[in-house]
Structure formats: structure tokens, C-alpha cells
Design an enzyme around this catalytic site. Structure first.
Site, PDB file in Angstrom:
ATOM      1  N   THR A  11     -25.674  25.937  -9.290  1.00 24.40           N
ATOM      2  CA  THR A  11     -26.141  27.313  -9.468  1.00 24.40           C
ATOM      3  C   THR A  11     -25.178  28.160 -10.297  1.00 24.40           C
ATOM      4  OG1 THR A  11     -27.407  27.312  -7.427  1.00 24.40           O
ATOM      5  CG2 THR A  11     -26.669  29.458  -8.215  1.00 24.40           C
ATOM      6  N   SER A  53     -27.213  20.221  -7.679  1.00 27.42           N
ATOM      7  CA  SER A  53     -26.512  19.323  -6.764  1.00 27.42           C
ATOM      8  C   SER A  53     -27.482  18.481  -5.933  1.00 27.42           C
ATOM      9  CB  SER A  53     -25.502  20.080  -5.903  1.00 27.42           C
ATOM     10  OG  SER A  53     -26.107  20.769  -4.866  1.00 27.42           O
ATOM     11  N   THR A  82     -24.095  24.072  -4.685  1.00 20.61           N
ATOM     12  CA  THR A  82     -23.719  24.307  -3.291  1.00 20.61           C
ATOM     13  C   THR A  82     -24.409  23.353  -2.310  1.00 20.61           C
ATOM     14  OG1 THR A  82     -25.439  25.990  -3.053  1.00 20.61           O
ATOM     15  CG2 THR A  82     -23.248  26.743  -3.707  1.00 20.61           C
ATOM     16  N   ASP A  83     -25.603  22.887  -2.651  1.00 23.00           N
ATOM     17  CA  ASP A  83     -26.386  22.164  -1.630  1.00 23.00           C
ATOM     18  C   ASP A  83     -25.713  20.893  -1.154  1.00 23.00           C
ATOM     19  OD1 ASP A  83     -28.646  23.807  -1.122  1.00 23.00           O
ATOM     20  OD2 ASP A  83     -29.370  23.357  -3.125  1.00 23.00           O
TER      21      ASP A  83
END
Lengths: 161, 161, 161, 161
Positions: A11, A53, A82-83
């Protein structure tokens, strides 16, 4: 001190293509973020891949691990989606003698109220301060890379106990 | 973990009064900066004074030291003007069992390209990562509070060797 | 003077959903943009639909025309996606006694360097200044609604001669 | 169409000198504001002076009037401090065949939430739309240059009736 910065997408690097009304991973945001600031230590930005991710595979994580092991630097920051940031943190477990800090952003760096600069500042401070090991800096916290998960519903990182 | 944040003024908090075409120290910027972000640890923001750092006196520094010594927290961030930040760092020398990190900004937090969020992110990461002692986080670097000066001409912080 | 603002979606209103790594049309950006400014005339913001302009149909344009014809105000601003903004302008041709100005943005209003505030400022000035008719304000220019097209390759609006 | 932009200083152009902890009039902000946008018509930016508007004299206003009369362009935008913008508007009264629009900002253009881009967008639209005469664009409104004052207490422009 030379800090090696690896970028793999996520992101933080998302940009928007009007022509296609779509949102895609662009060039590493940490590059222009640091260019805008007054930074005087040595650092190198290297883009390894540019992926959401959620799309990262075991092979991608092996490639990241190899890059971390191969660099001459023992202070490494990785900007990452981030995931699955915690999964990558765990895939880097056990590298000896290097401090590795993963960070990213909940909103793209090009947004007015992005957390990108705040997180990058935190990652750089942590990589200079922490002993060898793997860490995640998100939400203003320095997490041990083995003791953190993303709470997707709350859109934040949480310490595992 | 509760992080105590003391604010004493400086460029980071500067605002602009159109009526007077003047630039004055306003309320602590770190308050609204952190409000805009997704922070989930406990922190407390306390304004001790609101001064240009060039105007700070020995009595002011004694007051800051007293506040640091008195707080229950052992993780303290101080936002401070840049010009005499190293003097205040040295005035905090020798406090036992507390990690103290000073930071600020070269451009007010309300500016589009301010370094404030980046620096605050760095200070929060450093205060969680460093052993007891006094540190300055500016220009993306974590400096030992006894080994740093501001190079006024270059408008940056430099490590003393 | 009451200015009626109709919002139908488009890039100006795009937001980002991290959970889905997707970019979608959100609430009208012109609402919070004007809230941030010091505006003292009467205006009303009404969301008619929230669509990518490539997805707009003849029925959508008929609905917009009906809304313009029905409002008591004779000064109307419409925020709209850029790709088919000229088509909608032409679909509003021939409404008597009303000044209608369409605008939007090439980058979402939430981006740091969006043209949204600049374009909205232009649209509001044009709607107060122009005689009855249909206009597009983009790229700092006030175009006649019948004499403009979007040059998609160049990502800008161009006057037809 | 060539739009002549004259800049005379004011809050819109204010920058901050950390060394002196002072706030001074810098280079014309409208220059870099328009550089950031996608503008394709011809315009020329000329700095006539760089003053707080409270410091402007009759001689300054005579110089501005001379510049407006002398330029080949009949579409002129002036960026100006807000406090005496109406006085300068009145000093330009009676110039034949030229549309002159004054604008500025209540907060410097370098601030995150400045009204500068919004106001400049409005001034450019008004200068293309209005017949010959002198106008002020502030607070999202297009005012007749003879029928406007600044309400200093409320920090906004108000129509005279």
C-alpha cells in the site's frame, strides 16, 4: 553506517492510474519521501519487487531473505505491504548479526494523511537502535517480528502475547 | 507501556497569526499529529512551556529535568526547538533508569513538507528501543545526547566525534 | 445566492480500501474540501450517484439533467468523473436561465498534490461569473461545454475549434 | 490567451526562516502552485515587489497600476496580501478594457490546509469569465473590487451593500 532499504511493494507504494481508474503498486515511495527530507547518513534504496502483499509467495519471501543475507549492510529496512508483513518477518527469522525492520503504510504515501513518513521515520530509528533481530514498526510501535499479527478488521498491528 | 510526551515549544509548534503577520509558538503539534494516526499504545501529552528554544533559560531546563525525574513513566519523548536541543539534552544527563528522546522539526508541523511526522515517528521508535539515556532524533538519525550539535549554517544535526 | 452542488462520483471522490487493496468512489470530496475552507455564501451539496464516469449511462445523464432543471438554484456546480465529463456537459445543453459548471479532478482529492481544490475554486468562481450556459472548468481553464474534449493520452482537457 | 500574473507579496507567499525563527515574504507561491498542476494556457508570472500588504504605500499601488496598464495582456491576476487588497483594488479602478482579479490567501501556500490553490483556481476562472473591471476572489466568492472589505476580526472578505 549505511542503511540498506529494500522495497517489495504494498500500500505504501500504491499510485493511481486515471486512465484505467485503477490503483497499482508504483515506484518505492520511501525514495521520494527521504529525498524530501534532510537526510545525511548513507542509505541505498533497492526495489526487489512491486507486489500487493496478498500476492506474495514463498518464492518471493525466499528472494527477500537472500537479499537480506547477501547485502554488506547489517542495518536493513524493508517497505512491505501490511497484510502479510508478519509472515515475511517470520520468514527472515534466524539471520545472524543483522537488524531488520519491516514497515509500510495503511494509506498510500501520496495521500495527504498517510502514515508513511511517520512509519518510515520509526523504522529508521529502530534499525539504528535495536540489536540483531527482525522487527516490525507500525502504528508507532516497535514489535518483535515473531510476536505480531495484523488485525485486519481493526486495520492495525497487534502484539501477540 | 505508557510514553510520557513533554512539549516545550520550538519550530515544530509554530503557527501563523495572519492578523499580526507573525509566527508564534502554538499548542503542541505532536498532539494532533498523533490524533491523525492510528496509535494504540498509551501516551500522555503534557505542555511544559511554549518557547523558541533560543529563549530557553537554565531555569527552563531545570523545570524540564524535574518533570522528567518526576514522571512515573520511564519512556519520555520531548518535543523541543532545534537551536538549543543539544543543550537541553546535556542538562538531562545522568537521570537513572529512564530513556529520554528529544525531537522537533526544521519546519513547522503545519507545513506541507514538514519533517515533523517523520521525526516524531523516529522519536517514538527510539524511546521504545534504546536503553536508559538521553538521545536526540533528527534528520533520520538517533544521536547520543552528549555527542551531537546543530550545524546552524547547514540547518542539520551533526554527530560529534 | 445559493449555489447547488451536485456530485456524481469520479476520480475526485476516489478513496482507497486497504482491506480490498482497491480504489472506490467515496462520499463527495467537495463537501470536506469546502468544510476546510472559510466559505460564507450558501451552498448545498447533493450526491446524485457515485460512479466512475466510464460507467455512466444515458439514464444517469437524464437523471442529472432532471436534477439541474428541478433545483430552485440557477447556479449549479457538478463534480464528475473526467472521462465522460464532456458528454454530460452536452447532455445538459439547452437548459434555459441556469449557469452550470462541471469540474472534477485528475487525481483524487485525498492525494497530496491533487488538483481538486484548485478546480473546485475555479468552478465556484466560474458559476458566479458566467451567463447561463454549460461550462467545464479543468486545467485552470473555463471551457464552453460544447467545445471541449478530454485528450485521454495527454490526460488533459482541450478546446475544440 | 495569455494571462499576466503580477505578484506583490502577502501571506500567500510567506515562508519561514528557521535560523531567525521568523516568517518572511518569499518568492511568489503562485509560480510553484501552477507548476504542480497541469496547466496548458499561456501565463507569465512577474514579481513586482514582496511586501506585507500592511506595508504597501500609495507609491506601491501606483507601480502596480502602471504595470497593469503597461502589460499587453487584458487578463491580469494579482496575488496580494489580504489586509489591504481592497485598497489596491480601488487604486486600479477605471483601467479600460482589462479584467483584473486580485487574490491571495489567509494561510501561506506552504501550509497543509492553505486556501491558496483554491483561491488561485478561482482567480484564474474569474479572469477568464468576467468583463473588464476589477475583482477580488477570496473565500470562494467573486467580489466587485469596489464593493468589498476585509472583516479583520472575522478574517474574511465581506460584500459591501
Amino acid at each position: 553506517m549505511t542503511i540498506q532499504i529494500f522495497c517489495v511493494g504494498g500500500t505504501i507504494d500504491k499510485i493511481y492510474f486515471d486512465a484505467k481508474s485503477k490503483y497499482e503498486v508504483g515506484a518505492p515511495a520511501i525514495g521520494w519521501l527521504l529525498d524530501e527530507l534532510s537526510i545525511h547518513f548513507n542509505y541505498q534504496v533497492t526495489s526487489l519487487m512491486a507486489k500487493d502483499s496478498l500476492d506474495m509467495t514463498d518464492a518471493d519471501r525466499a528472494e527477500i531473505r537472500k537479499a537480506v543475507e547477501s547485502t554488506d549492510s547489517d542495518r536493513i529496512v524493508i517497505t512491505h505491504g501490511t497484510d502479510t508483513m508478519p509472515e515475511t518477518a517470520r520468514a527472515l527469522h534466524g539471520i545472524v548479526g543483522k537488524t531488520v525492520v519491516l514497515t509500510g503504510a495503511l494509506a498510500p504515501a501520496i495521500f495527504r494523511n498517510s502514515d508513511a513518513a511517520f512509519n518510515v521515520g520509526g523504522a529508521l530509528a529502530a534499525v539504528q537502535s535495536k540489536p540483531a533481530g527482525v522487527y516490525i514498526v507500525m502504528n508507532g510501535e516497535v514489535f518483535d517480528g515473531n510476536l505480531v499479527r495484523k488485525d485486519v478488521a481493526a486495520n492495525r498491528f497487534v502484539r501477540l502475547d
